[in-house]
Structures are given as structure tokens and as C-alpha cells.
Design a protein around this motif. Structure first.
Motif, PDB file in Angstrom:
ATOM      1  N   ASP B 130       0.827  -1.209   0.000  1.00 29.24           N
ATOM      2  CA  ASP B 130       0.000   0.000   0.000  1.00 29.24           C
ATOM      3  C   ASP B 130       0.860   1.257   0.000  1.00 29.24           C
ATOM      4  OD1 ASP B 130      -2.469   1.370   0.036  1.00 29.24           O
ATOM      5  OD2 ASP B 130      -2.366   1.655   2.203  1.00 29.24           O
ATOM      6  N   LEU B 131       0.249   2.347  -0.409  1.00 27.39           N
ATOM      7  CA  LEU B 131       0.795   3.674  -0.141  1.00 27.39           C
ATOM      8  C   LEU B 131      -0.122   4.311   0.908  1.00 27.39           C
ATOM      9  CD1 LEU B 131       1.614   4.991  -3.767  1.00 27.39           C
ATOM     10  CD2 LEU B 131       2.882   3.366  -2.352  1.00 27.39           C
ATOM     11  N   PRO B 132       0.170   4.102   2.195  1.00 27.57           N
ATOM     12  CA  PRO B 132      -0.738   4.630   3.227  1.00 27.57           C
ATOM     13  C   PRO B 132      -0.790   6.154   3.183  1.00 27.57           C
ATOM     14  CG  PRO B 132       0.792   3.008   4.155  1.00 27.57           C
ATOM     15  CD  PRO B 132       1.298   3.353   2.787  1.00 27.57           C
ATOM     16  N   PRO B 133      -2.000   6.708   3.179  1.00 29.26           N
ATOM     17  CA  PRO B 133      -2.144   8.159   3.106  1.00 29.26           C
ATOM     18  C   PRO B 133      -1.688   8.824   4.403  1.00 29.26           C
ATOM     19  CG  PRO B 133      -4.280   7.147   3.475  1.00 29.26           C
ATOM     20  CD  PRO B 133      -3.304   6.025   3.286  1.00 29.26           C
ATOM     21  N   ARG B 134      -1.350  10.094   4.336  1.00 28.32           N
ATOM     22  CA  ARG B 134      -0.896  10.798   5.536  1.00 28.32           C
ATOM     23  C   ARG B 134      -1.877  11.884   5.952  1.00 28.32           C
ATOM     24  NH1 ARG B 134       4.578  12.570   4.056  1.00 28.32           N
ATOM     25  NH2 ARG B 134       4.795  13.224   6.223  1.00 28.32           N
ATOM     26  N   LYS B 135      -3.074  11.827   5.350  1.00 24.24           N
ATOM     27  CA  LYS B 135      -4.150  12.756   5.680  1.00 24.24           C
ATOM     28  C   LYS B 135      -5.461  11.989   5.666  1.00 24.24           C
ATOM     29  CE  LYS B 135      -2.646  17.114   3.816  1.00 24.24           C
ATOM     30  NZ  LYS B 135      -2.890  18.112   2.770  1.00 24.24           N
ATOM     31  N   ASP B 136      -6.461  12.550   6.299  1.00 24.15           N
ATOM     32  CA  ASP B 136      -7.819  12.017   6.268  1.00 24.15           C
ATOM     33  C   ASP B 136      -8.370  12.196   4.847  1.00 24.15           C
ATOM     34  OD1 ASP B 136     -10.455  11.330   6.672  1.00 24.15           O
ATOM     35  OD2 ASP B 136     -10.925  13.018   7.997  1.00 24.15           O
ATOM     36  N   LEU B 137      -8.577  11.104   4.147  1.00 26.37           N
ATOM     37  CA  LEU B 137      -8.999  11.189   2.740  1.00 26.37           C
ATOM     38  C   LEU B 137     -10.411  11.740   2.588  1.00 26.37           C
ATOM     39  CD1 LEU B 137      -7.580   7.793   1.434  1.00 26.37           C
ATOM     40  CD2 LEU B 137      -6.581  10.074   1.202  1.00 26.37           C
ATOM     41  N   VAL B 138     -11.236  11.590   3.611  1.00 28.50           N
ATOM     42  CA  VAL B 138     -12.609  12.081   3.548  1.00 28.50           C
ATOM     43  C   VAL B 138     -12.617  13.610   3.500  1.00 28.50           C
ATOM     44  CG1 VAL B 138     -14.773  12.217   4.846  1.00 28.50           C
ATOM     45  CG2 VAL B 138     -13.550  10.049   4.687  1.00 28.50           C
ATOM     46  N   LEU B 139     -11.701  14.188   4.258  1.00 24.65           N
ATOM     47  CA  LEU B 139     -11.609  15.645   4.349  1.00 24.65           C
ATOM     48  C   LEU B 139     -10.803  16.228   3.183  1.00 24.65           C
ATOM     49  CD1 LEU B 139     -12.813  17.433   6.507  1.00 24.65           C
ATOM     50  CD2 LEU B 139     -10.723  17.196   7.849  1.00 24.65           C
ATOM     51  N   HIS B 140      -9.953  15.406   2.580  1.00 21.94           N
ATOM     52  CA  HIS B 140      -9.041  15.917   1.547  1.00 21.94           C
ATOM     53  C   HIS B 140      -9.223  15.141   0.256  1.00 21.94           C
ATOM     54  CE1 HIS B 140      -6.929  18.341   4.571  1.00 21.94           C
ATOM     55  NE2 HIS B 140      -7.087  17.301   5.366  1.00 21.94           N
ATOM     56  N   SER B 141     -10.324  15.398  -0.431  1.00 25.35           N
ATOM     57  CA  SER B 141     -10.612  14.590  -1.615  1.00 25.35           C
ATOM     58  C   SER B 141      -9.668  14.920  -2.773  1.00 25.35           C
ATOM     59  CB  SER B 141     -12.083  14.717  -2.032  1.00 25.35           C
ATOM     60  OG  SER B 141     -12.396  16.043  -2.307  1.00 25.35           O
ATOM     61  N   GLU B 142      -9.055  16.117  -2.751  1.00 32.97           N
ATOM     62  CA  GLU B 142      -8.076  16.439  -3.808  1.00 32.97           C
ATOM     63  C   GLU B 142      -6.806  15.583  -3.625  1.00 32.97           C
ATOM     64  OE1 GLU B 142      -8.262  18.058  -1.074  1.00 32.97           O
ATOM     65  OE2 GLU B 142      -6.156  18.273  -0.534  1.00 32.97           O
ATOM     66  N   TYR B 143      -6.518  15.235  -2.377  1.00 32.46           N
ATOM     67  CA  TYR B 143      -5.376  14.358  -2.065  1.00 32.46           C
ATOM     68  C   TYR B 143      -5.656  12.941  -2.575  1.00 32.46           C
ATOM     69  CZ  TYR B 143      -1.813  12.271   1.110  1.00 32.46           C
ATOM     70  OH  TYR B 143      -0.743  11.599   1.654  1.00 32.46           O
ATOM     71  N   LEU B 144      -6.888  12.481  -2.339  1.00 37.05           N
ATOM     72  CA  LEU B 144      -7.327  11.175  -2.846  1.00 37.05           C
ATOM     73  C   LEU B 144      -7.200  11.142  -4.368  1.00 37.05           C
ATOM     74  CD1 LEU B 144      -8.827   8.425  -2.180  1.00 37.05           C
ATOM     75  CD2 LEU B 144     -10.950   9.655  -2.621  1.00 37.05           C
ATOM     76  N   GLN B 145      -7.660  12.211  -4.993  1.00 34.05           N
ATOM     77  CA  GLN B 145      -7.594  12.307  -6.454  1.00 34.05           C
ATOM     78  C   GLN B 145      -6.148  12.256  -6.960  1.00 34.05           C
ATOM     79  OE1 GLN B 145     -10.395  14.151  -8.613  1.00 34.05           O
ATOM     80  NE2 GLN B 145      -9.181  13.618 -10.402  1.00 34.05           N
ATOM     81  N   THR B 146      -5.286  13.063  -6.349  1.00 28.44           N
ATOM     82  CA  THR B 146      -3.894  13.159  -6.823  1.00 28.44           C
ATOM     83  C   THR B 146      -3.139  11.840  -6.695  1.00 28.44           C
ATOM     84  OG1 THR B 146      -3.824  15.473  -6.138  1.00 28.44           O
ATOM     85  CG2 THR B 146      -1.688  14.381  -6.444  1.00 28.44           C
ATOM     86  N   PHE B 147      -3.213  11.243  -5.524  1.00 29.89           N
ATOM     87  CA  PHE B 147      -2.339  10.093  -5.272  1.00 29.89           C
ATOM     88  C   PHE B 147      -2.984   8.737  -5.559  1.00 29.89           C
ATOM     89  CE2 PHE B 147      -0.335  13.380  -2.563  1.00 29.89           C
ATOM     90  CZ  PHE B 147       0.916  13.361  -3.166  1.00 29.89           C
ATOM     91  N   TYR B 148      -4.305   8.679  -5.601  1.00 28.84           N
ATOM     92  CA  TYR B 148      -4.946   7.367  -5.734  1.00 28.84           C
ATOM     93  C   TYR B 148      -5.779   7.236  -7.007  1.00 28.84           C
ATOM     94  CZ  TYR B 148      -3.206   7.087  -1.030  1.00 28.84           C
ATOM     95  OH  TYR B 148      -2.361   7.094   0.045  1.00 28.84           O
ATOM     96  N   GLU B 149      -6.470   8.307  -7.410  1.00 32.57           N
ATOM     97  CA  GLU B 149      -7.289   8.219  -8.616  1.00 32.57           C
ATOM     98  C   GLU B 149      -6.444   8.510  -9.866  1.00 32.57           C
ATOM     99  OE1 GLU B 149     -11.570   9.245  -6.450  1.00 32.57           O
ATOM    100  OE2 GLU B 149     -10.603  10.812  -7.628  1.00 32.57           O
ATOM    101  N   ASP B 150      -5.764   9.654  -9.883  1.00 33.87           N
ATOM    102  CA  ASP B 150      -4.992  10.025 -11.075  1.00 33.87           C
ATOM    103  C   ASP B 150      -3.850   9.040 -11.358  1.00 33.87           C
ATOM    104  OD1 ASP B 150      -6.687  12.146 -11.201  1.00 33.87           O
ATOM    105  OD2 ASP B 150      -5.234  13.663 -10.559  1.00 33.87           O
TER     106      ASP B 150
END
Lengths: 278, 278
Positions: B130-150
């Protein structure tokens, strides 16, 4: 459905669940009634207009019902929301979705309740059942302990997992995967030749597990009297509002206009946004 | 293992992976070398004492190696950590764990890298990747997009999921389940009679997927130049430190004294806490 049936009978109409199997309907009615009875003194009546409580598309192939009751200001309940949807598929089959969720307001940080049953064939069912957390569990391990470890919320998930018919389900939305808890039940149930049929599985396996999870939610979350200070409420509200907005966007935004036409979609989305206050 | 082999050859000793199959060893060496080559100019040498780089229990049934290299202060790398562990089981079999993680420091909020292979029988392997996130993904959907969706990080997970030998794996720790991302690969691989053997699966399926995920981490996270302002660093450090502390507690706290005796456990845990700075 005659036009008369729309008027002024919302909750009844909603509670009919006219397109799903008897055990599926019984389960939904049982869950909604349990909540409405237990929280009766805290809930306002459903105030949705009749054409949002029940609606269909122009050609009459797609039907749906929505049921929303807000909580009193003095209650920790923000609102409860139930729905069903029936769509004829081009393949000749039908898609049936029934759902029931309960959202708490920022006077408490306790988890919400979420149930969705998505049936796209007579032998296959997706079940989403969870108490979605309202805080980052990594940062708040005491919250994880209180609501997920001490309540043994993983036990019902483990029970269902043991059935041969049960496979994991991965939502195509990574956001939805992020919103749910580590004990979330996200499964696809496929009835197998010579095995249990879907109605048996709903009655004897999904039902007991859903009631168990709802019981934990009612006891520990809705009635858990876990209040938070004024300071923390702003933070909770920000996160809650984000979740609501993203959920509308993902669940409804793209599908509703296609399934029910732009007018009905606008009307229903407007009513949901009003209840969600986002 | 002679006493001589302990001294001053840490990385070599670590890179031997002496108890696992050839494809398993090749994969670990490949992943660690890829990172150490690409990040060579940013990493300090391994400074662990020899009796932490390699250690065993009194009766000589359990052996383990630890390898930690901190990043230069100017680098976004906090440290990289590799380990292997071999324990004879009372049943006659053996438990082999190999792991490799990379932690970034609060100058960036990009995700970490995590790989663990847990083999408790010749036919069964648990893979955590995994690449464990370092922020709450629910609160930071742009972070989810950048590192996991894109980055399409769910694609390698989907590839592995298709194998008949691959089943989901649920960590008994809800905290570990909370720490990982929605694209985390958490699977149990069971070689089946007449099917692929475990070495084939590691070489042809686990290997390519692990290299793909590591490639994404190197390009988008370690070398992604995503910097955060001073304000946000404090928040990141709080969350990072919590994760490190909880991970030590869950992974090592209870097992190490039992497996290696209290002295070795204290020594190794001390070295890890020093590298983790918690």
C-alpha cells in the motif's frame, strides 16, 4: 400506480417496497420501523412534497420513493433517509435498490448508520452496511476503540464473510471506500446453483446481521449521549457537510437525470440538498 | 550463523534473505535496491549496531535482520526500513516475514510506502502492499484524487484480485485497517492443488504488482516535490508520530519479547524508536 396514490401517503408509499421480494421488504420495514419507533419523540414528520415522496419517469419504466424525516433541534439526530428505486433494464431484467441511512448532527461525534441493498439480478445482491465514522480514525484511536472495538462491530462482518455465497465488493468510487469504517460490510452475494437462494440469505443471514448492526447504532450512537464541545462542532460540521456533498455527487448527480428526466431529478436532488442543508 | 557474520556487514546480511524462496528473495532485493539506487544521494548509511542488524533468540530457532537508513535533512525521506524474520513454529513449520517500508517527513504530505510478505506455510502467503495516506482522505478529496485516482493505483489491486488463488485478508487490528488506503492490497494467497505454486505467483504476479506500486511511490511521492507549508507540518507530524507509535505497539510490542527474549527485544525496539523519533 395511480396518481391518487401519490398524495399525502408518503411514509406508507415508501414503506410498500413494491418491487422487492417478501424477505427483502420485511427487512427494510423492520429496520425503518425499529428506528422510527425508538426515536419517535425526536423525529419530525416527513415533509417532502408528494412528487418527491414518489416519482417515476415519463415512460413509466422507472419508479422511486424517498422518505426523509429531520430530527428535532434538541435531538442528536440530523435526519433519517430511506429510499427505494426500481428501474427496468434494457436487458429485460430490473435494478432494485433500497436504502436506509441515519445521520447524526454535530452535537455528537458518534458514527452514522448506512444500509444499501442493490439487486441487479434475481441471484445477485450487493450489501453495504456500516457505521461510517465521523472522524479520522488514525488520529482518534480512542474513537476507534469506543465505537468499533468495544462494540465488537467486526463480529457481524465475520459471520457473513463465512458464507460461500459472499464475496468482497469494491465500490468503484475510492471516496466511498474512504468514507466507510474498517468493519464495513461491503459484499456481493451470489446465490449458487443448488445452494441457498437469495431470499433465504436475506431472511436468515443479511437480516440478523443488519439488525445487529442497527442495534449497536441505536444503543451506542443515536442514544449514546456522547456530546462534543462547541469547539469541536465546527470541525465535525465541515467534515459531515463534505461527506454529504460528495455522496450526493457520487450517488445521485450523474444517474438521476438519466433515470428520471431532468425535472424529477432537479426536484428530488433539491429536496435532498434541503434535508442535508448543503 | 557464526558470530563473525554479525559485524559490519549489515546491509549485506539484511540483503541475504536467507530463509525464503529464490523468487521471494529476488523480489525483496529488487525493491530495496531500486529505492536505494534511486534515492542514493538522499540516504545516510545504515547506522544500526551489528546486534540489531542481525539477532537471534537464545535457542537459535528464531533469526531476524533489521535495516534502517535515515534520509538527509534536506531530503523529503524520513527513513527507509527493511526487515526479515524467521521463526520455527512449534508445529514443525516456519514463519517467514519480510518487509520494506519508506516513510516521508513532514516537508511533504505525500503517502508512504508499505510492503509486507508473511509466509506461515509453504502454500500460503499474506501480502500487504500500500501507499498509506498521511491525511484524512474524507476531508481531503483532492489528495485522494492526486495520489490514488490520477495514478490509477487501484489497477494493480484489481489485477491481483482476478487470480483464483487470491482472497481478501483482514488484519485483526482495526487500526491497521484504518491506516491503509482504499486501494490497499491486503490479500491471502493460497496455492491450490494442481494450480500455480507460490513461487510462480510471487515471480509472475506479486512481483510485477509490487514493482508497479513502488514505481508510483517513487515518481509521485518520494520524487513528486509536493511540499507543504510550515503551518501544515505540525499537523502532519502529529499524525505521522501517532501512526509510528501505534504501528510499533501493534506489530512489535507484544511479539518481539516472546520471540527473541526481553534483551534483544529492548535493543531492537529502542533502535526502531530512535529511527522513528517517537
Amino acid at each position: 400506480f395511480s396518481m391518487e396514490s401519490h398524495s399525502n401517503q408518503g411514509p406508507t408509499k415508501f414503506m410498500e417496497f413494491p418491487y422487492v421480494s417478501t424477505p427483502h421488504k420485511s427487512l427494510m420495514v423492520d429496520l425503518v420501523s425499529t428506528v422510527e419507533t425508538r426515536l419517535a419523540s425526536q423525529l419530525l414528520p416527513c415533509a417532502l412534497p408528494p412528487d418527491v415522496q414518489y416519482y417515476e419517469n415519463e415512460s413509466g419504466t422507472n419508479h422511486a420513493s424517498l422518505h426523509i424525516r429531520s430530527g428535532l433541534t434538541s435531538s442528536p439526530i440530523d435526519f433519517i433517509l430511506g429510499s427505494w428505486l426500481h428501474c427496468q433494464l434494457p436487458t429485460g431484467g430490473a435494478l432494485n435498490i433500497t436504502s436506509f441511512s441515519s445521520y447524526l448532527n454535530p452535537s455528537t461525534d458518534a458514527p452514522n448508520f448506512l444500509l444499501e441493498l442493490i439487486q441487479s439480478s434475481p441471484t445477485s445482491l450487493v450489501l453495504i452496511l456500516d457505521l461510517p465514522p465521523r472522524k479520522d480514525l488514525v488520529l482518534h484511536s480512542e474513537y476507534l476503540q469506543t465505537f468499533y472495538e468495544d462494540t465488537q462491530l467486526d463480529a457481524p462482518r465475520q459471520k457473513l464473510e463465512k458464507l460461500a455465497e459472499v464475496k468482497p465488493y469494491y465500490s468503484s468510487s475510492l471516496y466511498i471506500r474512504s468514507v466507510v469504517s474498517p468493519t464495513a460490510i461491503l459484499v456481493r452475494i451470489e446465490a449458487q446453483e443448488g445452494g441457498l437462494n437469495l431470499e433465504d440469505i436475506i431472511e436468515n443471514h443479511v437480516g440478523p446481521v443488519a439488525k445487529e448492526v442497527l442495534g449497536i447504532w441505536l444503543d451506542k450512537c443515536a442514544c449514546g449521549k456522547r456530546e462534543v464541545g462547541e469547539n469541536e462542532r465546527g470541525e465535525l460540521k465541515t467534515r459531515d457537510d463534505l461527506v454529504k456533498r460528495k455522496t450526493i455527487e457520487i450517488d445521485l448527480g450523474s444517474n438521476f437525470p438519466r433515470l428520471f428526466g431532468p425535472d424529477a431529478a432537479d426536484r428530488v436532488l433539491g429536496a435532498i440538498r434541503e434535508a442535508y442543508r448543503v
